[in-house]
Scaffold this motif. Structure first.
Motif, PDB file in Angstrom:
ATOM      1  N   VAL A   1     -11.407  91.227 206.778  1.00 45.70           N
ATOM      2  CA  VAL A   1     -12.291  92.127 205.695  1.00 45.70           C
ATOM      3  C   VAL A   1     -13.500  91.298 205.783  1.00 45.70           C
ATOM      4  O   VAL A   1     -13.571  90.329 204.782  1.00 45.70           O
TER       5      VAL A   1
ATOM      6  N   THR B   1      -4.246  92.994 198.871  1.00 47.43           N
ATOM      7  CA  THR B   1      -3.511  92.406 200.177  1.00 47.43           C
ATOM      8  C   THR B   1      -2.016  92.054 199.656  1.00 47.43           C
ATOM      9  O   THR B   1      -1.548  91.653 198.740  1.00 47.43           O
TER      10      THR B   1
ATOM     11  N   TYR C   1      -5.721  84.722 201.082  1.00 46.42           N
ATOM     12  CA  TYR C   1      -6.584  85.611 200.956  1.00 46.42           C
ATOM     13  C   TYR C   1      -7.724  85.326 202.082  1.00 46.42           C
ATOM     14  O   TYR C   1      -8.971  85.445 201.989  1.00 46.42           O
TER      15      TYR C   1
ATOM     16  N   PHE D   1     -10.359  87.326 204.135  1.00 47.64           N
ATOM     17  CA  PHE D   1     -11.277  88.322 203.337  1.00 47.64           C
ATOM     18  C   PHE D   1     -12.647  87.504 203.200  1.00 47.64           C
ATOM     19  O   PHE D   1     -12.457  86.210 202.698  1.00 47.64           O
TER      20      PHE D   1
ATOM     21  N   LEU E   1     -17.097  90.780 199.089  1.00 43.12           N
ATOM     22  CA  LEU E   1     -16.570  91.643 198.174  1.00 43.12           C
ATOM     23  C   LEU E   1     -17.132  91.666 196.746  1.00 43.12           C
ATOM     24  O   LEU E   1     -17.294  92.800 196.364  1.00 43.12           O
TER      25      LEU E   1
ATOM     26  N   LEU F   1     -10.664  91.915 194.589  1.00 46.66           N
ATOM     27  CA  LEU F   1      -9.536  91.508 195.524  1.00 46.66           C
ATOM     28  C   LEU F   1      -8.352  91.080 194.675  1.00 46.66           C
ATOM     29  O   LEU F   1      -8.340  90.315 194.059  1.00 46.66           O
TER      30      LEU F   1
END
Ligand SMILES: NC(=O)c1ccc[n+]([C@@H]2O[C@H](COP(=O)([O-])OP(=O)(O)OC[C@H]3O[C@@H](n4cnc5c(N)ncnc54)[C@H](O)[C@@H]3O)[C@@H](O)[C@H]2O)c1
Ligand SMILES: O=C(O)[C@H](O)CO
Length: 324
Positions: A56, A72, A77, A80, A85, A92
């Motif tokens: 992402v 997730t 992570y 990401f 974000l 997140l």
């Protein structure tokens, strides 16, 4: 009207019902550019996404103008772009804690399997090589009372230290960005710099996240500092170890063995030299993969998305500043 979300993972039936009670759910197989192109309207409407392992990044986010939360089904992570974000005020959410004990069990499995050569000798039994009393070419090395070095003394590192200290009477060394009081008090763990940990450990266990700082943290130079009798275990993320350098160190006998749950490329290509080395135990990223823990992770991810999209987040947010 219920918010629209994209689900890119299969959920147990009861959790899918829970998700559908709160959201209008579009189930897709992944977040690949092709899937995004074929489902442009669903992505344009989505306020949440839930799944695991897909990338992402900024390019993906261009297709999701209404996105407010990403959930997730993992603690890691690194797939990401957290800054991207956060810039868009997208929360997140991840699933720490519920998987900690299971992953520590997996690391202990790798420690034992590599030291005692469990996979290798079991294969020899299967192909009929066990024909009489076994000799030293079947022997392993002891785990109990040895020294275990932990890189990444976080939740999983701490659960590993507990197992090694109480279960196997091991000496615990650790390297971290700061002293870990609980590890020192409960497990007599000793803080040391990376070079000392590499030089003194019989087992070097990695439970680090993948970041710019940890990428290829263990390369040829670091492997050369390990004892030739030592074993490297990686259950953090593959790219924390320079895999080419690891293969060379194993081939050259610079280290004794490796137990790996994660790889630079996953799934591990079948022609990887790692798979032809008898002193390597390679697992298919099963750190948290038990029925119980995978269920608990999925439940946590569903609850996380519900909390994030209803403005009710109490825990498990990677970038809580976006909630203010
Ligand atoms: N193999 C698997 O299936 C599996 C399962 C779960 C987690 N993981 C990996 O394990 C990682 C750790 O999970 P956790 O729940 O213990 O996370 P955590 O955040 O509790 O622990 C990570 C620790 O690493 C430390 N750290 C980070 N960068 C460091 C650096 N440069 N030098 C020294 N220490 C550093 C952090 O301070 C923290 O203490 C996850 O990010 C994930 O990548 C793998
Ligand atoms: O980070 C995690 O939770 C595991 O690696 C599963 O992806």
């Amino acid at each position: 009207m219920k918010p629209s979300v994209i689900l890119y993972k299969t959920l147990p039936d009861d959790l899918l019902v829970r998700l559908k009670n709160h959201f209008t759910v579009t189930q897709l197989k992944d977040l690949s550019p092709e899937t995004v192109r074929q489902n442009a309207q669903a992505f344009a409407e989505a306020e949440g996404i839930l799944g695991s392992s897909e990338k992402v990044d900024k390019a993906f986010l261009e297709h999701t103008p209404k996105l407010r939360a990403a959930s997730t089904v993992s603690v890691g992570y690194d797939n990401f772009d957290v800054d991207a974000l956060s810039e868009r005020h997208i929360a997140l959410m991840h699933t720490p804690t519920v998987l900690t004990e299971t992953v520590a069990d997996t690391i202990m499995t790798l420690v034992l399997a590599t030291a005692r050569r469990a996979v290798e000798v079991a294969e020899r039994v299967k192909v009929g090589e066990w024909k009489g009393s076994i000799g030293p070419d079947w022997f392993g090395i002891d785990v109990h009372h040895k020294t275990l070095g932990i890189l990444g003394m976080g939740r999983i590192g701490l659960a590993l230290a507990q197992r090694a200290h109480f279960g196997f009477s091991m000496t615990i060394l650790y390297n971290a960005r700061r002293h870990h009081q609980e590890a020192e008090e409960r497990f007599n763990a000793r803080y040391c710099d990376l070079d000392t940990l590499l030089a003194e450990s019989d087992f070097v266990c990695i439970s680090l996240p993948l970041t710019d700082e940890t990428y290829h943290l263990i390369g040829a130079e670091q492997l050369a500092k390990m004892k030739s009798s030592a074993i490297l275990i990686n259950a953090g993320r593959g790219p924390v170890v320079d895999e080419k350098a690891l293969i060379q160190a194993l081939v050259d006998g610079k280290i004794h063995a490796a137990g790996l749950d994660v790889f630079e490329q996953e799934p591990l290509p079948v022609d990887s030299p790692l798979l032809s080395l008898p002193n390597v135990v390679a697992l298919p990223h099963i750190g948290s993969a038990t029925h119980e823990t995978r269920y608990n992770m999925a439940a946590c991810a569903v609850d996380n998305l519900i909390a994030a999209l209803s403005g009710n987040v109490k825990e498990n947010c990677v970038n809580p500043q976006v909630l203010k």
